[in-house]
Motif scaffolding. Structure first.
Motif, PDB file in Angstrom:
ATOM      1  N   GLY A  83     -45.097 -40.412  41.034  1.00  0.00           N
ATOM      2  CA  GLY A  83     -45.955 -40.542  40.077  1.00  0.00           C
ATOM      3  C   GLY A  83     -45.457 -40.843  38.899  1.00  0.00           C
ATOM      4  N   LEU A  84     -45.549 -41.926  37.988  1.00  0.00           N
ATOM      5  CA  LEU A  84     -44.721 -42.018  36.714  1.00  0.00           C
ATOM      6  C   LEU A  84     -45.677 -41.218  35.661  1.00  0.00           C
ATOM      7  CD1 LEU A  84     -42.750 -43.873  35.555  1.00  0.00           C
ATOM      8  CD2 LEU A  84     -44.606 -45.728  35.095  1.00  0.00           C
ATOM      9  N   GLY A  85     -44.577 -40.314  34.888  1.00  0.00           N
ATOM     10  CA  GLY A  85     -45.416 -39.722  33.951  1.00  0.00           C
ATOM     11  C   GLY A  85     -44.953 -40.530  32.429  1.00  0.00           C
ATOM     12  N   GLN A  86     -44.737 -39.788  31.616  1.00  0.00           N
ATOM     13  CA  GLN A  86     -44.247 -40.267  30.117  1.00  0.00           C
ATOM     14  C   GLN A  86     -42.891 -41.320  30.217  1.00  0.00           C
ATOM     15  OE1 GLN A  86     -46.313 -40.563  27.484  1.00  0.00           O
ATOM     16  NE2 GLN A  86     -47.806 -39.352  28.614  1.00  0.00           N
ATOM     17  N   VAL A  87     -42.963 -42.177  29.378  1.00  0.00           N
ATOM     18  CA  VAL A  87     -41.657 -43.127  29.283  1.00  0.00           C
ATOM     19  C   VAL A  87     -41.346 -43.014  27.946  1.00  0.00           C
ATOM     20  CG1 VAL A  87     -40.745 -45.259  29.759  1.00  0.00           C
ATOM     21  CG2 VAL A  87     -42.238 -44.450  31.309  1.00  0.00           C
ATOM     22  N   TYR A  88     -40.076 -42.750  27.707  1.00  0.00           N
ATOM     23  CA  TYR A  88     -39.382 -42.720  26.155  1.00  0.00           C
ATOM     24  C   TYR A  88     -38.159 -43.585  26.239  1.00  0.00           C
ATOM     25  CZ  TYR A  88     -42.406 -38.418  25.913  1.00  0.00           C
ATOM     26  OH  TYR A  88     -43.363 -37.390  26.074  1.00  0.00           O
ATOM     27  N   GLN A  89     -37.835 -43.841  24.887  1.00  0.00           N
ATOM     28  CA  GLN A  89     -36.532 -44.434  24.590  1.00  0.00           C
ATOM     29  C   GLN A  89     -35.900 -43.972  23.412  1.00  0.00           C
ATOM     30  OE1 GLN A  89     -36.013 -48.890  22.912  1.00  0.00           O
ATOM     31  NE2 GLN A  89     -35.952 -49.138  25.178  1.00  0.00           N
ATOM     32  N   ARG A  90     -34.819 -43.242  23.734  1.00  0.00           N
ATOM     33  CA  ARG A  90     -34.175 -42.742  22.517  1.00  0.00           C
ATOM     34  C   ARG A  90     -33.005 -43.537  22.045  1.00  0.00           C
ATOM     35  NH1 ARG A  90     -32.429 -37.369  25.189  1.00  0.00           N
ATOM     36  NH2 ARG A  90     -30.995 -38.643  26.171  1.00  0.00           N
ATOM     37  N   VAL A  91     -33.102 -43.746  20.917  1.00  0.00           N
ATOM     38  CA  VAL A  91     -32.380 -44.665  20.145  1.00  0.00           C
ATOM     39  C   VAL A  91     -31.059 -43.744  19.312  1.00  0.00           C
ATOM     40  CG1 VAL A  91     -31.900 -46.441  18.323  1.00  0.00           C
ATOM     41  CG2 VAL A  91     -33.934 -46.603  19.984  1.00  0.00           C
ATOM     42  N   ASP A  92     -29.848 -43.922  19.476  1.00  0.00           N
ATOM     43  CA  ASP A  92     -29.239 -43.296  18.583  1.00  0.00           C
ATOM     44  C   ASP A  92     -28.040 -44.367  18.042  1.00  0.00           C
ATOM     45  OD1 ASP A  92     -26.889 -41.875  17.571  1.00  0.00           O
ATOM     46  OD2 ASP A  92     -26.974 -40.270  18.912  1.00  0.00           O
ATOM     47  N   ARG A  93     -28.273 -45.055  16.979  1.00  0.00           N
ATOM     48  CA  ARG A  93     -27.719 -46.022  16.024  1.00  0.00           C
ATOM     49  C   ARG A  93     -26.166 -45.372  16.022  1.00  0.00           C
ATOM     50  NH1 ARG A  93     -31.421 -49.752  13.993  1.00  0.00           N
ATOM     51  NH2 ARG A  93     -29.514 -50.499  12.676  1.00  0.00           N
ATOM     52  N   GLU A  94     -25.862 -44.100  15.448  1.00  0.00           N
ATOM     53  CA  GLU A  94     -24.746 -43.644  15.062  1.00  0.00           C
ATOM     54  C   GLU A  94     -23.896 -43.850  16.311  1.00  0.00           C
ATOM     55  OE1 GLU A  94     -22.542 -39.656  13.251  1.00  0.00           O
ATOM     56  OE2 GLU A  94     -24.715 -39.976  13.091  1.00  0.00           O
ATOM     57  N   ARG A  95     -24.189 -43.283  17.622  1.00  0.00           N
ATOM     58  CA  ARG A  95     -23.359 -43.068  18.636  1.00  0.00           C
ATOM     59  C   ARG A  95     -23.294 -44.498  19.613  1.00  0.00           C
ATOM     60  NH1 ARG A  95     -25.618 -39.683  22.085  1.00  0.00           N
ATOM     61  NH2 ARG A  95     -23.707 -39.664  23.348  1.00  0.00           N
ATOM     62  N   SER A  96     -24.303 -45.529  18.930  1.00  0.00           N
ATOM     63  CA  SER A  96     -24.465 -46.763  19.739  1.00  0.00           C
ATOM     64  C   SER A  96     -24.822 -46.676  21.071  1.00  0.00           C
ATOM     65  CB  SER A  96     -22.997 -47.606  19.942  1.00  0.00           C
ATOM     66  OG  SER A  96     -22.670 -48.126  18.493  1.00  0.00           O
ATOM     67  N   GLN A  97     -26.028 -45.862  21.340  1.00  0.00           N
ATOM     68  CA  GLN A  97     -26.554 -45.398  22.680  1.00  0.00           C
ATOM     69  C   GLN A  97     -27.825 -45.655  22.598  1.00  0.00           C
ATOM     70  OE1 GLN A  97     -24.401 -44.060  25.256  1.00  0.00           O
ATOM     71  NE2 GLN A  97     -25.996 -43.724  26.532  1.00  0.00           N
ATOM     72  N   LEU A  98     -28.552 -45.852  23.963  1.00  0.00           N
ATOM     73  CA  LEU A  98     -29.929 -45.893  23.991  1.00  0.00           C
ATOM     74  C   LEU A  98     -30.072 -45.600  25.396  1.00  0.00           C
ATOM     75  CD1 LEU A  98     -32.238 -49.113  22.971  1.00  0.00           C
ATOM     76  CD2 LEU A  98     -32.349 -48.083  25.221  1.00  0.00           C
ATOM     77  N   ASP A  99     -31.256 -44.569  25.491  1.00  0.00           N
ATOM     78  CA  ASP A  99     -31.383 -44.028  26.849  1.00  0.00           C
ATOM     79  C   ASP A  99     -33.005 -44.205  27.305  1.00  0.00           C
ATOM     80  OD1 ASP A  99     -28.832 -42.944  27.063  1.00  0.00           O
ATOM     81  OD2 ASP A  99     -29.409 -41.135  26.169  1.00  0.00           O
ATOM     82  N   ASN A 100     -33.283 -44.590  28.210  1.00  0.00           N
ATOM     83  CA  ASN A 100     -34.689 -44.625  28.652  1.00  0.00           C
ATOM     84  C   ASN A 100     -34.923 -43.325  29.688  1.00  0.00           C
ATOM     85  OD1 ASN A 100     -35.442 -47.092  27.777  1.00  0.00           O
ATOM     86  ND2 ASN A 100     -34.368 -48.246  29.259  1.00  0.00           N
TER      87      ASN A 100
END
Length: 259
Positions: A141-158
């Motif tokens: 079951g698919l719940g919420q989907v987010y994207q976390r952007v961290d420009r300072e650390r050059s990181q993107l998490d789904n």
């Protein structure tokens, strides 16, 4: 205290309804009862505080707010696109609302703020060709989907919330990516991401079962480990709304989460 003009009350109510859609479509629904949309309060406040104006006399800011509202209205009840799979007219209305917004938005460089962005629509979820992945008779079951952007650390998490019927637990998958920001051909901001790994939190799930869970995710969320990188252009990011277009044709609409 003077009462707000009726059109302003209606607009605020319409926006609240447009962004509050319960996850009931079975890709499936997480069953948590959580809503997949929540009206950004700052946007509703802006509508209520703006001076009354006719369409012809509206300021450019007011016109932009109405077009943003229209985008939210078209994705209301879409369950991020899953509910529009068999409705080409609905899918087309989303694309048209986005095109209208982009034509009327300022030509300034689009810059995406760091923070947590919640996915409210994806054209891939509404595609007739989408597959669930895996062979399980009880897909996750698919719940919420987010994207976390961290420009300072050059990181993107789904971040993907998933319930697993076979083991009776819920987990959050963190699909980690290295982020590189470049200027797009149109002069905007393009994100180039490279998959770097997955972390699981909650549910006490064992690591050996992780590959099976990933294979059961929708195609557009599954890590493409065979690809060195993927890219998408951020074409709009204002009023808590963000729109991106991927290098493989996917259109995504995000709403900024409030602190």
């Amino acid at each position: 205290r003077p009462r707000r003009a009726p059109w302003r009350e209606a607009e605020a109510a319409m926006f609240a309804n447009a962004t509050r859609s319960t996850s009931t479509a079975r890709y499936g629904a997480s069953g948590s009862g959580r809503t997949s949309g929540r009206a950004p309060r700052r946007f509703v406040r802006r509508l209520g505080a703006s001076p009354a104006a006719t369409t012809e006399g509206a300021t450019s800011s007011e016109r932009l707010l109405r077009l943003v509202l229209k985008v939210y209205e078209t994705v209301a009840g879409s369950d991020r696109g899953f509910s529009y799979r068999n409705n080409a007219d609905k899918r087309r209305s989303v694309v048209e609302a986005v095109d209208d917004l982009l034509r009327s938005s300022p030509g300034d460089r689009c810059t995406v703020d760091s923070g947590l962005w919640r996915l409210v629509y994806s054209t891939n979820f509404g595609s007739d060709e989408i597959t669930r992945g895996g062979t399980s008779s009880q897909p996750p079951g698919l719940g919420q989907v987010y994207q976390r952007v961290d420009r300072e650390r050059s990181q993107l998490d789904n971040l993907v919330e998933v319930s697993l019927p076979l083991v009776g637990t819920k987990v959050t998958l963190c699909l980690q990516h290295e982020l590189r920001i470049v200027e797009s051909v149109q002069g905007g901001e393009e994100f180039v991401i490279t998959f770097s790994g997955t972390k699981v939190s909650g549910g006490g799930i064992e690591v050996p079962t992780l590959p099976n869970v990933l294979q059961m995710l929708p195609d557009s969320l599954r890590p493409q480990q065979e690809l060195s990188s993927a890219s998408f252009e951020n074409v709009f990011s204002e009023e808590g709304l963000r729109i991106s277009k991927g290098d493989r044709g996917e259109l995504r609409i995000y709403c900024k989460e409030e602190p």
